[in-house]
Design an enzyme around this catalytic site. Structure first.
Site, PDB file in Angstrom:
ATOM      1  N   LYS A 166       1.226  -1.131   0.013  1.00 57.21           N
ATOM      2  CA  LYS A 166       0.089   0.131   0.228  1.00 57.21           C
ATOM      3  C   LYS A 166       1.667   1.463   0.045  1.00 57.21           C
ATOM      4  O   LYS A 166       1.920   1.247   0.620  1.00 57.21           O
ATOM      5  CB  LYS A 166      -1.167   0.131   1.247  1.00 57.21           C
ATOM      6  CG  LYS A 166      -1.681   1.331   1.377  1.00 57.21           C
ATOM      7  CD  LYS A 166      -2.640   0.413   2.246  1.00 57.21           C
ATOM      8  CE  LYS A 166      -3.915   1.933   2.656  1.00 57.21           C
ATOM      9  NZ  LYS A 166      -5.051   2.132   3.784  1.00 57.21           N
ATOM     10  N   SER A 175      -9.772  -1.095   6.817  1.00 57.96           N
ATOM     11  CA  SER A 175      -9.212  -0.768   5.555  1.00 57.96           C
ATOM     12  C   SER A 175      -8.561  -1.683   4.874  1.00 57.96           C
ATOM     13  O   SER A 175      -8.232  -1.456   4.054  1.00 57.96           O
ATOM     14  CB  SER A 175      -8.568   0.508   5.504  1.00 57.96           C
ATOM     15  OG  SER A 175      -9.096   1.448   5.328  1.00 57.96           O
ATOM     16  N   SER A 190      -9.549   1.439   2.404  1.00 56.44           N
ATOM     17  CA  SER A 190      -8.672   2.059   2.016  1.00 56.44           C
ATOM     18  C   SER A 190      -7.796   1.700   0.844  1.00 56.44           C
ATOM     19  O   SER A 190      -7.290   1.934   0.503  1.00 56.44           O
ATOM     20  CB  SER A 190      -8.316   3.334   2.829  1.00 56.44           C
ATOM     21  OG  SER A 190      -7.501   3.071   3.261  1.00 56.44           O
TER      22      SER A 190
HETATM   23  N1  GLN Z   1     -12.802   3.838   5.849  1.00 51.03           N
HETATM   24  C1  GLN Z   1     -12.992   3.707   7.145  1.00 51.03           C
HETATM   25  C2  GLN Z   1     -11.836   6.038   6.822  1.00 51.03           C
HETATM   26  O1  GLN Z   1     -12.305   6.165   6.364  1.00 51.03           O
HETATM   27  C3  GLN Z   1     -11.238   3.628   7.645  1.00 51.03           C
HETATM   28  C4  GLN Z   1      -9.972   3.780   7.180  1.00 51.03           C
HETATM   29  C5  GLN Z   1      -8.834   2.785   7.685  1.00 51.03           C
HETATM   30  O2  GLN Z   1      -8.934   1.900   7.948  1.00 51.03           O
HETATM   31  N2  GLN Z   1      -7.652   3.828   6.981  1.00 51.03           N
HETATM   32  O3  GLN Z   1     -11.581   6.368   8.275  1.00 51.03           O
END
Ligand code: GLN
Length: 470
Positions: free
Chosen positions: A71, A170, A146
């Site tokens: 990532k 994410s 994400s």
């Molecule tokens: N979708 C969640 C957010 O936008 C989780 C993001 C993540 O785990 N990095 O905060």
């Protein structure tokens, strides 16, 4: 999958594999936009080194020649790390983070840095400055986020494993949307040295993989204490064992009724109940449980996370990192313009929210209150895990949605409503693919365990994986 690739490396060599993978990656980049940076030349050189070791009769490690993707919020020395943001578009990693270093020490070959929601804020991949990633199983739908590119890279078969990060879900949520495995470890078990911070008290590096076996192998290689990360737990980390094939006999499993409510897609509910019956037939004890504070988890997360985000992202000021607005005349203008032009709308929304939450007056009524609710959630989980081994639930309330279908940030946050509670409690959790429903859309099942319960999670995950393996 890893075992199969290792055989190929042994017979044809890592260089030939990387050549093949490179061709595939270029093609899938065209189709899905899974990557922000490709490191194929470096990968070829690494492959040659691995081949020389193999030819000299040496063992380059348990992942010798295995292609992996990272990532783009993980540092990989000399390569760009953009975090999916314009503000870091031209930022180069000064060193390699611990988890990535451990993968390389095990012989893995990094083929690229994957696309992601900007600074890991999002659940669909749509907030990336570099354009959205498409779901390889359904290119008109989102891959989740994400860690969108990491999930897509595994789903399209470019790599058997990829690293992601999971703050509120994410790793697990995109894993579920792309039909692959996604593990978030016990908080502190994988070093975060070299991971760009989002919400530090919740962030964890996680593993996306094409099978439970591969997830467990990679986890055993990258977990464990790291003196470079002060939040790293002082213990050996996960040790690989054969127990993942032991089945579920005797396991006590709870399904929280709060996760099976009306907002859950009916076919996903049916799938969970179907699996529950199979668990019972295989000798597990499955019962309905209740965790009332789960209802407060989403609100709690959206106070704690933005507060930490606003503080962590204060470092992007146009001076020390990345983008600086060229036309700014004064210091203040430079701060304001660099941040205004460098950050996208979702990031700005969270910074504003976090700054407001931490301001005097709001701090007590929002932030401190949220911390108290967080410890309540933790206690509730602790209590439940004194009588059961695992919590079983869907990973997400809906299957992957279409691009642009979810516009309201509140509605988007629902995609993480089942993954956020265990994140707040620092507990390990995993999403396992459990077949598909209407229109061939993939479904993920989530297993949550108590601290250090990863071996039990893998055991149960392997059982579920086997049911739906084609
Ligand atoms: N979708 C969640 C957010 O936008 C989780 C993001 C993540 O785990 N990095 O905060």
């Amino acid at each position: 999958m890893i075992k199969k690739i290792l055989k190929k490396v042994n017979s044809d060599g890592a260089f030939s594999l990387v050549k093949q993978v490179s061709a595939q990656v270029l093609e899938s980049q065209e189709k899905y936009n899974s990557y922000i940076t490709l490191t194929l030349d470096r990968a070829s050189k690494r492959a040659q080194e691995i081949d020389s070791l193999l030819n000299a009769g040496k063992n380059p490690g348990p992942l010798a020649g295995i292609p992996v993707a990272l990532k783009d919020n993980l540092l990989y020395s000399g390569e760009k790390m953009t975090c999916g943001s314009k503000i870091l578009e031209n930022y180069f990693s000064p060193y390699t983070g611990t988890a990535v270093e451990k993968l390389e020490e095990a012989g893995a070959i990094v083929i690229g840095k994957t696309n992601m929601d900007e600074f890991a804020m999002g659940s669909s991949g749509e907030t990336s400055y570099f354009g959205p990633t498409k779901n390889p199983l359904h290119p008109d739908r989102v891959p989740g986020g994400s860690s969108s590119g990491s999930a897509a890279a595994v789903a399209s078969g470019d790599v058997p494993i990829a690293l992601g990060s999971d703050t509120g879900g994410s790793v697990r949520q995109p894993a579920s949307f792309c039909g692959v495995c996604g593990l978030r470890p016990t908080y502190g078990r994988i070093s975060r040295y070299g991971l760009s911070a989002l919400a530090s008290s919740i962030d964890q590096i996680g593993v996306l993989a094409s099978s439970v076996e591969d997830t467990a192998l990679v986890y055993s290689l990258i977990s464990g204490h790291d003196p470079k990360d002060s939040t790293s737990l002082n213990e050996k980390g996960y040790e690989l064992s054969d127990s993942i094939e032991e089945g579920v006999k005797g396991l006590k499993i709870g399904i929280p009724k709060e996760y099976m409510g009306e907002t859950l897609h009916s076919e996903i509910r049916e799938r969970i109940l179907e699996i529950s019956n199979k668990l019972v037939s295989a000798g597990a004890e499955v019962k309905e449980i209740s965790l009332p504070s789960l209802e407060q988890a989403l609100a709690t997360y959206y106070i704690i996370a933005p507060a930490e985000i606003s503080s962590n992202l204060a470092r992007y000021d146009g001076v020390r990192y990345g983008f600086r607005a060229p036309e700014a005349q004064t210091l203040e203008e430079m701060y304001i313009e660099s941040r205004t032009q460098g950050f996208g709308p979702e990031v700005k929304r969270r910074i504003l929210l976090g700054t407001s939450i931490l301001s005097s007056g709001n701090y007590e009524s929002y932030y401190l209150k949220a911390l108290k609710v967080r410890s309540m959630i933790k206690k509730e989980f602790e209590k439940i895990f004194s009588s059961i081994d695992l919590i079983f639930s869907p990973t997400t309330p809906t299957p992957p949605f279409k691009f642009g279908e979810v516009k309201d940030p509140m509605e988007m946050s629902m995609a993480d409503s089942y993954t956020i509670p265990s994140s707040l409690a620092g507990l390990p959790a995993m999403s396992v693919p459990v077949g598909s429903i209407e229109k061939n859309l993939p479904v993920g099942a989530q297993l949550i365990g108590g601290t250090f319960s990863e071996p039990t999670i893998f055991r149960c995950a392997r059982f579920m994986e086997k049911i739906y393996e084609s």
